[in-house]
Structures are given as structure tokens and as C-alpha cells.
Design a protein around this motif. Structure first.
Motif, PDB file in Angstrom:
ATOM      1  N   ARG B  36       0.820  -1.215   0.000  1.00  0.00           N
ATOM      2  CA  ARG B  36       0.000   0.000   0.000  1.00  0.00           C
ATOM      3  C   ARG B  36       0.853   1.265   0.000  1.00  0.00           C
ATOM      4  NH1 ARG B  36      -5.465  -1.449   3.449  1.00  0.00           N
ATOM      5  NH2 ARG B  36      -6.172  -3.025   1.961  1.00  0.00           N
ATOM      6  N   VAL B  37       1.958   1.208   0.736  1.00  0.00           N
ATOM      7  CA  VAL B  37       2.876   2.360   0.706  1.00  0.00           C
ATOM      8  C   VAL B  37       3.386   2.556  -0.725  1.00  0.00           C
ATOM      9  CG1 VAL B  37       5.213   3.092   1.360  1.00  0.00           C
ATOM     10  CG2 VAL B  37       3.600   2.385   3.119  1.00  0.00           C
ATOM     11  N   ALA B  38       3.744   1.445  -1.369  1.00  0.00           N
ATOM     12  CA  ALA B  38       4.222   1.539  -2.757  1.00  0.00           C
ATOM     13  C   ALA B  38       3.107   2.063  -3.660  1.00  0.00           C
ATOM     14  CB  ALA B  38       4.700   0.168  -3.236  1.00  0.00           C
ATOM     15  N   TYR B  39       1.900   1.642  -3.359  1.00  0.00           N
ATOM     16  CA  TYR B  39       0.767   2.046  -4.203  1.00  0.00           C
ATOM     17  C   TYR B  39       0.477   3.548  -4.119  1.00  0.00           C
ATOM     18  CZ  TYR B  39      -3.856   2.140  -6.265  1.00  0.00           C
ATOM     19  OH  TYR B  39      -4.915   2.435  -7.058  1.00  0.00           O
ATOM     20  N   ILE B  40       0.567   4.105  -2.911  1.00  0.00           N
ATOM     21  CA  ILE B  40       0.271   5.542  -2.830  1.00  0.00           C
ATOM     22  C   ILE B  40       1.365   6.351  -3.525  1.00  0.00           C
ATOM     23  CG2 ILE B  40      -1.152   5.392  -0.737  1.00  0.00           C
ATOM     24  CD1 ILE B  40       1.259   6.628   0.768  1.00  0.00           C
ATOM     25  N   ALA B  45      -1.202  -0.484  -9.421  1.00  0.00           N
ATOM     26  CA  ALA B  45      -1.055  -1.736  -8.665  1.00  0.00           C
ATOM     27  C   ALA B  45       0.123  -2.554  -9.198  1.00  0.00           C
ATOM     28  CB  ALA B  45      -2.347  -2.543  -8.744  1.00  0.00           C
ATOM     29  N   ALA B  46       0.308  -2.526 -10.522  1.00  0.00           N
ATOM     30  CA  ALA B  46       1.400  -3.324 -11.103  1.00  0.00           C
ATOM     31  C   ALA B  46       2.753  -2.771 -10.661  1.00  0.00           C
ATOM     32  CB  ALA B  46       1.295  -3.315 -12.621  1.00  0.00           C
ATOM     33  N   ASP B  47       2.898  -1.441 -10.729  1.00  0.00           N
ATOM     34  CA  ASP B  47       4.163  -0.830 -10.291  1.00  0.00           C
ATOM     35  C   ASP B  47       4.380  -1.052  -8.795  1.00  0.00           C
ATOM     36  OD1 ASP B  47       4.686   0.041 -12.810  1.00  0.00           O
ATOM     37  OD2 ASP B  47       4.119   2.128 -12.467  1.00  0.00           O
TER      38      ASP B  47
END
Lengths: 228, 184
Positions: B36-40, B45-47
């Protein structure tokens, strides 16, 4: 908590994140053979050389001042000598011109733990953060840009009775060096030699940092870890 | 009886000794928050999956440098967030938080009256729009603190900023939101 904060928190339960993929499986497939050893081989060797140098330094009977061995960390060279040069005790600190931290020639490492320094000085590329005052120094943090093996930007002279220990600093690949025991002499460019006490030296992001005035090695390491 | 979660510190020590099972367990414990941290950061979602995956692999390689006794999550999040930031496409403004507010009522909620439900939905929409209008740095700090429930230290790690900056940035973001969604 304010009403707005409560509302924001509540929003959490109705927000949809994409589903979390199973990373444990995929990460495990790609794990390398094992975590990297703490110290790179080069440093292990440097440590061995340093210990040998220290042993030699202590074994040689006092004679005229001579450099026995040296090793460096970042831009600071540590030399083991049989006799320290004469240093005027109690000489006032000469740290250079007082500057605004934003005017430093490189982006300074800062510490949330320490907060803003009381004074910042610049001399020949060395930026020194002073906590306290020139009359009553609580802590000195000098930063020198150029952490590689390039130019020598300062040196420390040690004689028997000082000990040099590698000290792990969390979050950093390379350990720092803790110099303790007898006071040693610090020579920075453009400044007179100065007698100093326990010091921690480390490098981060190409900046060599020396910290003087910590109460203990643990406190010094804690400060080092907070500086980024 | 359901077994209690394994002691994280013990898992870290075992993983530092190359115990892959222990590390896998650590990944499971933290994969949701890491993703989720990566998502924000990436808004994709893929990245985010790629960033979190690479972050976990890098963290394993760097594990010996982790100082025992320190909280593991901020250290890990800093690595994952760094991976995510590297993937962020600077030319494309991220689509807000790319989050949607689910319309369903949470289980356990007392069924609201239709009017109350509409009001609540409108208020949420207003708030989300206001968050969307925040600058990137303000939106991220709000997301970390309120949507991911990270503490100040974890937020600082996830955003690569100092804890003091987290506090000041959050305070400015809240101020801005308050102005935007003021009832009057």
C-alpha cells in the motif's frame, strides 16, 4: 483528535486499495543466497590492517614523532604516531566563518534527534555544527563532503593509549570508527591542531562526519543513525 | 487455540542468519502495508507490486545492516518506498490516490437512514475531492497517517522525510482540508 481527523480515519474503512498480491512467495523465489555480510571484504581487511597498525604502534618504544601506519575513513585520515604534536591547551575553537546552514556548500546531514544547531561554521569546505556556544561546547558535528578515498581533508593523530574501534551504525553499509581513550589531535585544513576527546567518524551519502562530545559510544551511534 | 504471531525480533534474527522461512514470515507480516505504501507512491497496482517485491528482496540483502532492537517496519518501508519512488513516472501526475470509496456499508454498522447515508456519502465525496486537490506531498502524508495508519516514524520512512517534516506537513495539510470542507 479533531473531528476532521476522525472523519479521515473513518474514510480508511471505506477506501478500496487494490488487493495485496502474495509477495512472500515471489520474494522468496528471488532471494539471493543470503544477506550480505555486514562489512564488505575491503573493510574487513582495512580493520585487520588497522588493528595490526595499532599493535605495532603500541609495540614500538617512544622515539621521535613518526607516522607508523595510517588508515582513513571517508576524507579523514587517521594516523598513528608515537608522539602527538604540541598543542596549546584550552586554545579557542577556530571553526571558520559563521554561516547560515542553507549556505553550506553541500546539503548537510541533519538530525531530528539533535534538532537545529546553535551555530554553523564553514572553513575550507568543512562545515561544523556547534551545539552550545564556543565557550561552552556541548557537541560538535563536522561534515566534510567527499567521502571517497579522494582528497585528504583532515587528519587525526593518535598515540598509544587511544583505541580505535569499528562501530556498526544502523542503516549504513560501512561501519564508523570510534576513537576513544587518550585525547588525540585533530588537524583540519586551515585550522590549528586541536586536542580532542572521544570521537565517532563515519560516512554517509559521500559526506564524512565527525562527532565530538557525545557522552558515550552508544549515544554517538544513536546520533549518527539519526543523521540523514 | 490460534497461535500468536511469532515474535518479530526473533524472526529478524533468524532471517539475518539466512533463514528464508523466517524471512518469508516477515514478508507476510508486512506485505500489505508495504504494497500500500508503494501504491500511494506509484498509483499503479502493477508498479506497486514490482516495487514492493524488489524492496523485499533488497531488504533481505541488506538485513545484516538492520540494527536489532529497532522497529523493523520503518526500516523496511523506507526501502520499499524508495523502490516505489524510483518507478514513479514523473511526467504523469498520479491520479489522486487512485482509491475509490467503497459504497458498501461496513459489517457491524447500524443501518443508517437513507437520508443519513446520502449525507455521509456526500461528505465523504467532498473530503475525497478535497484530498485530491492537495499537493502531492500533503496528500501523501495524509494517506500515510490516516489511510495506512502509519505512525510518525513510519510515515517519515515511507516518505523519505524527517519526522519533524511529517508533523509540519500534516498540520498544513489538515489546515488546508479544513478550509476546503468547512461546513459554513
Amino acid at each position: 483528535m479533531t473531528e476532521l481527523e476522525r472523519e479521515l480515519r473513518e474514510l480508511r474503512s471505506v477506501l478500496e486499495f487494490p488487493p495485496t498480491p502474495d509477495l512472500a512467495e515471489s520474494a522468496r523465489r528471488d532471494l539471493p543466497a543470503g544477506p550480505r555480510p555486514l562489512w564488505p571484504r575491503r573493510l574487513g581487511l582495512a580493520a585487520a590492517v588497522a588493528l595490526l597498525a595499532l599493535a605495532l604502534g603500541l609495540a614500538v618504544p617512544p622515539a621521535r614523532s613518526a607516522i607508523l601506519r595510517f588508515f582513513g575513513i571517508g576524507s579523514v585520515r587517521i594516523e598513528l604516531v608515537e608522539r602527538l604534536p604540541e598543542v596549546r591547551p584550552g586554545a579557542p575553537l577556530e571553526l571558520g566563518d559563521e554561516i547560515d546552514a542553507d549556505d553550506a556548500p553541500f546539503t548537510l546531514l541533519r538530525s531530528d534527534l539533535l534538532g537545529d544547531p546553535d551555530h554553523v561554521y564553514l572553513r575550507d569546505g568543512v562545515v561544523t555544527l556547534l551545539y552550545g556556544s564556543l565557550q561552552r561546547v556541548r557537541l560538535l558535528v563536522s561534515q566534510i563532503y567527499g567521502g571517497g578515498s579522494a582528497q585528504e581533508l583532515g587528519k587525526k593523530l593518535l598515540e598509544g593509549g587511544s583505541s580505535v574501534e569499528f562501530s556498526e551504525i544502523g542503516g549504513l553499509e560501512e561501519p564508523g570508527v570510534w576513537i576513544t581513550g587518550r585525547p588525540h589531535v585533530l588537524v583540519l585544513p586551515g585550522g590549528p591542531p586541536r586536542l580532542v576527546g572521544d570521537t565517532l567518524l563515519w560516512t554517509r551519502d559521500g559526506i564524512t562526519v565527525r562527532l565530538e562530545g557525545a557522552r558515550s559510544r552508544e549515544q554517538a551511534v544513536e546520533i549518527a543513525e539519526s543523521m540523514e | 487455540m490460534v497461535g500468536r504471531p511469532r515474535d518479530e525480533a526473533e524472526l529478524v534474527v533468524r532471517a539475518q542468519r539466512s533463514d528464508e522461512n523466517a524471512y518469508e514470515e516477515l514478508v507476510r507480516m508486512h506485505q500489505e502495508v508495504a504494497f500500500r505504501v508503494a501504491y500511494i507512491h506509484t498509483g499503479s497496482a502493477a508498479d506497486a507490486e514490482e516495487a514492493a517485491h524488489d524492496g523485499f528482496v533488497k531488504a533481505y540483502r541488506a538485513l545484516r545492516r538492520f540494527r536489532r532492537g529497532r522497529p523493523f517496519r520503518p526500516w523496511l518501508l523506507a526501502i520499499v518506498a524508495n523502490e516505489a519512488r524510483n518507478r514513479r513516472r514523473s511526467t504523469v501526475r498520479r491520479q489522486a490516490l487512485a482509491l475509490r470509496a467503497a459504497e458498501q456499508v461496513r459489517p457491524g454498522d447500524a443501518a443508517p437512514s437513507p437520508e443519513a447515508a446520502v449525507l455521509a456519502r456526500e461528505r465523504r465525496a467532498l473530503l475525497l475531492e478535497a484530498i485530491d486537490r492537495l499537493s502531492d506531498e500533503h496528500r501523501l502524508v495524509v494517506a500515510c497517517r490516516y489511510f495506512l495508519d502509519l505512525d510518525v516514524e513510519e510515515t517519515a520512512s515511507a516518505l523519505g522525510i524527517r519526522e519533524g517534516t511529517v508533523k509540519s506537513r500534516l498540520s498544513r495539510a489538515l489546515e488546508r482540508l479544513r478550509e476546503e470542507v468547512a461546513d459554513d
